[in-house]
Write a protein that holds these residues in place. Structure first.
Motif, PDB file in Angstrom:
ATOM      1  N   ALA A 188     126.835  17.038 -64.056  1.00  0.00           N
ATOM      2  CA  ALA A 188     125.689  17.322 -64.922  1.00  0.00           C
ATOM      3  C   ALA A 188     125.967  16.607 -66.233  1.00  0.00           C
ATOM      4  O   ALA A 188     127.109  16.572 -66.700  1.00  0.00           O
ATOM      5  CB  ALA A 188     125.553  18.813 -65.150  1.00  0.00           C
ATOM      6  N   THR A 240     129.448  17.511 -57.905  1.00  0.00           N
ATOM      7  CA  THR A 240     128.358  16.805 -58.598  1.00  0.00           C
ATOM      8  C   THR A 240     128.650  16.779 -60.106  1.00  0.00           C
ATOM      9  O   THR A 240     129.590  17.414 -60.591  1.00  0.00           O
ATOM     10  CB  THR A 240     127.003  17.500 -58.352  1.00  0.00           C
ATOM     11  OG1 THR A 240     127.100  18.845 -58.814  1.00  0.00           O
ATOM     12  CG2 THR A 240     126.626  17.475 -56.885  1.00  0.00           C
ATOM     13  N   TYR A 273     121.278  16.256 -63.160  1.00  0.00           N
ATOM     14  CA  TYR A 273     122.384  16.301 -62.200  1.00  0.00           C
ATOM     15  C   TYR A 273     122.472  14.948 -61.497  1.00  0.00           C
ATOM     16  O   TYR A 273     121.465  14.270 -61.307  1.00  0.00           O
ATOM     17  CB  TYR A 273     122.133  17.361 -61.127  1.00  0.00           C
ATOM     18  CG  TYR A 273     122.348  18.791 -61.587  1.00  0.00           C
ATOM     19  CD1 TYR A 273     123.619  19.254 -61.893  1.00  0.00           C
ATOM     20  CD2 TYR A 273     121.265  19.665 -61.673  1.00  0.00           C
ATOM     21  CE1 TYR A 273     123.811  20.582 -62.297  1.00  0.00           C
ATOM     22  CE2 TYR A 273     121.456  20.983 -62.077  1.00  0.00           C
ATOM     23  CZ  TYR A 273     122.728  21.428 -62.386  1.00  0.00           C
ATOM     24  OH  TYR A 273     122.910  22.724 -62.781  1.00  0.00           O
TER      25      TYR A 273
END
Lengths: 122, 258
Positions: free
Chosen positions: B130, B128, B150
């Motif tokens: 951020a 992922t 996020y």
């Protein structure tokens, strides 16, 4: 012409005043001219921002925004840089510049799809 | 030896020499910025669809800077007009305004750069992303704190204008971070162009300010001995300043709006 305006006008042919090869300068008329140009620039900026939020194809949007920017540039160059009433020499220099810029942009666009052999594209 | 045609026009060009000189210089400047603009076109058109950033700039600050620069172009012209009508007090006032506006422009530009350099994209080990403004990055701590969000899809980071971004304070352990990078010129093509174009433009503003500052300060002694020549110097510096304004007229829409 008002008395105040006359007092603030420089005649290029009178002794002791800065010599100009163009027109006599009138302070008050320049104040008006500048106010109008500034208002036009503000309007153009507002229009460009408005156009940027339109739901259009990105190419159409860019075309509209750049058209407004060009009009804005014309006003600034024409009135603030006095390009609307310049000498032939300046226009000649600018003519060459414009032709070179067109060549520069044209060659860039022309070469856009002209990749060297074995170029990896997405 | 006296320099010829500093005040009166040359018969063949119809202009005093400094004016011919500044127009030739401005032509070369057009080619300099033209080269960078064509680099922008090349990279923009060649970008993979959906990966060109939108809404990465602070539109409010950009708009304020546009107005500030337009106003400074007006005050520059009025300074020259004041010289023409022999109102030296007004000249000093208008040129002081121009200097003040130039400093304002540069301060706002610095703030924009600071915002970019303090903004981070963080690639996490779980795949992922951020993204947000760095709040705390203390090497002694085993975590960092950002004010951001996020996302699982990197594409979400490109077009910020088509989505509503909700940011909150995130505490991210360093052990979960794969890589992180600030939004400096090294981040991608768009930011490289942004920093190059606006940096070069800001350099022009800085150099123009030095010239205007000189004419406002030590250079104004010439007014007492040769006011016509001084007026021509003000005109030439003004033409440069208007050119810088013209460049910004195109930089603003290209970098902030499209």
């Amino acid at each position: 012409m008002s008395e105040t305006t006359t007092a603030k006008t420089a005649d290029p042919h009178s002794p002791g005043t800065p010599q100009s090869h163009e027109h006599p300068v009138d302070f008050n008329s320049y104040v008006r001219r500048c106010a109008i140009v500034f208002a036009v620039v503000l309007c153009a900026v507002g229009l460009m921002i408005w156009a940027s939020f339109l739901h259009l194809e990105w190419s159409a949007k860019i075309a509209i925004i750049l058209l407004i920017a060009s009009c804005n540039a014309f006003v600034v160059a024409g009135f603030l840089m006095h390009l609307l009433s310049e000498r032939k020499m300046v226009y000649t220099i600018l003519g060459f510049t414009v032709s070179f810029v067109i060549g520069l942009f044209g060659l860039t666009l022309w070469a856009m799809t002209d990749f060297p052999l074995h170029t990896v594209t997405h | 030896m006296e320099i010829p045609y500093t005040v009166e026009a040359r018969p063949d060009t119809g202009l005093y020499n400094a004016k011919v000189g500044i127009w030739l210089f401005l032509s070369s400047e057009v080619m300099l910025f033209g080269g960078l603009f064509s680099a922008y076109i090349l990279l923009r058109v060649g970008a993979v669809p959906g990966t060109w950033p939108h809404g990465w700039q602070n539109l409010t600050l950009g708009t304020i800077n546009t107005v500030v620069l337009a106003l400074s172009a007006i005050t520059t012209l009025m300074a020259w007009v004041a010289c023409k009508v022999r109102e030296f007090g007004k000249f000093k006032f208008f040129h002081a305004c121009t200097l003040l506006l130039a400093v304002t422009f540069l301060c706002i530009k610095c703030e924009e750069y600071r915002e970019h350099l303090n903004h981070y994209e963080i690639y996490m080990k779980d795949g992922t992303y951020a993204d947000g403004d760095m709040v705390q990055n203390d090497a002694a701590q085993d975590y960092i704190v950002i004010d951001g969000r996020y996302t699982k899809n990197e594409m979400d980071l490109y077009d910020l204008r088509s989505q509503k971004v909700v940011e909150k304070e995130l505490k991210i352990p360093r052990s979960q971070i794969q890589d992180m990078q600030s939004y400096g010129p090294w981040h991608n093509d768009y930011l490289a162009l942004y920093f190059t174009l606006t940096g070069l433009h800001a350099l022009h503003i800085l150099c123009g300010s030095v010239v205007i500052g000189y004419l406002w300060g030590p250079g104004r002694k010439l007014w007492k001995t040769d006011p016509e020549r001084f007026t021509n110097r003000v005109e030439v510096s003004g033409l440069f300043w208007h050119f810088v304004d013209l460049v910004w007229i195109f930089l603003f829409p290209v970098l902030y709006l499209t």
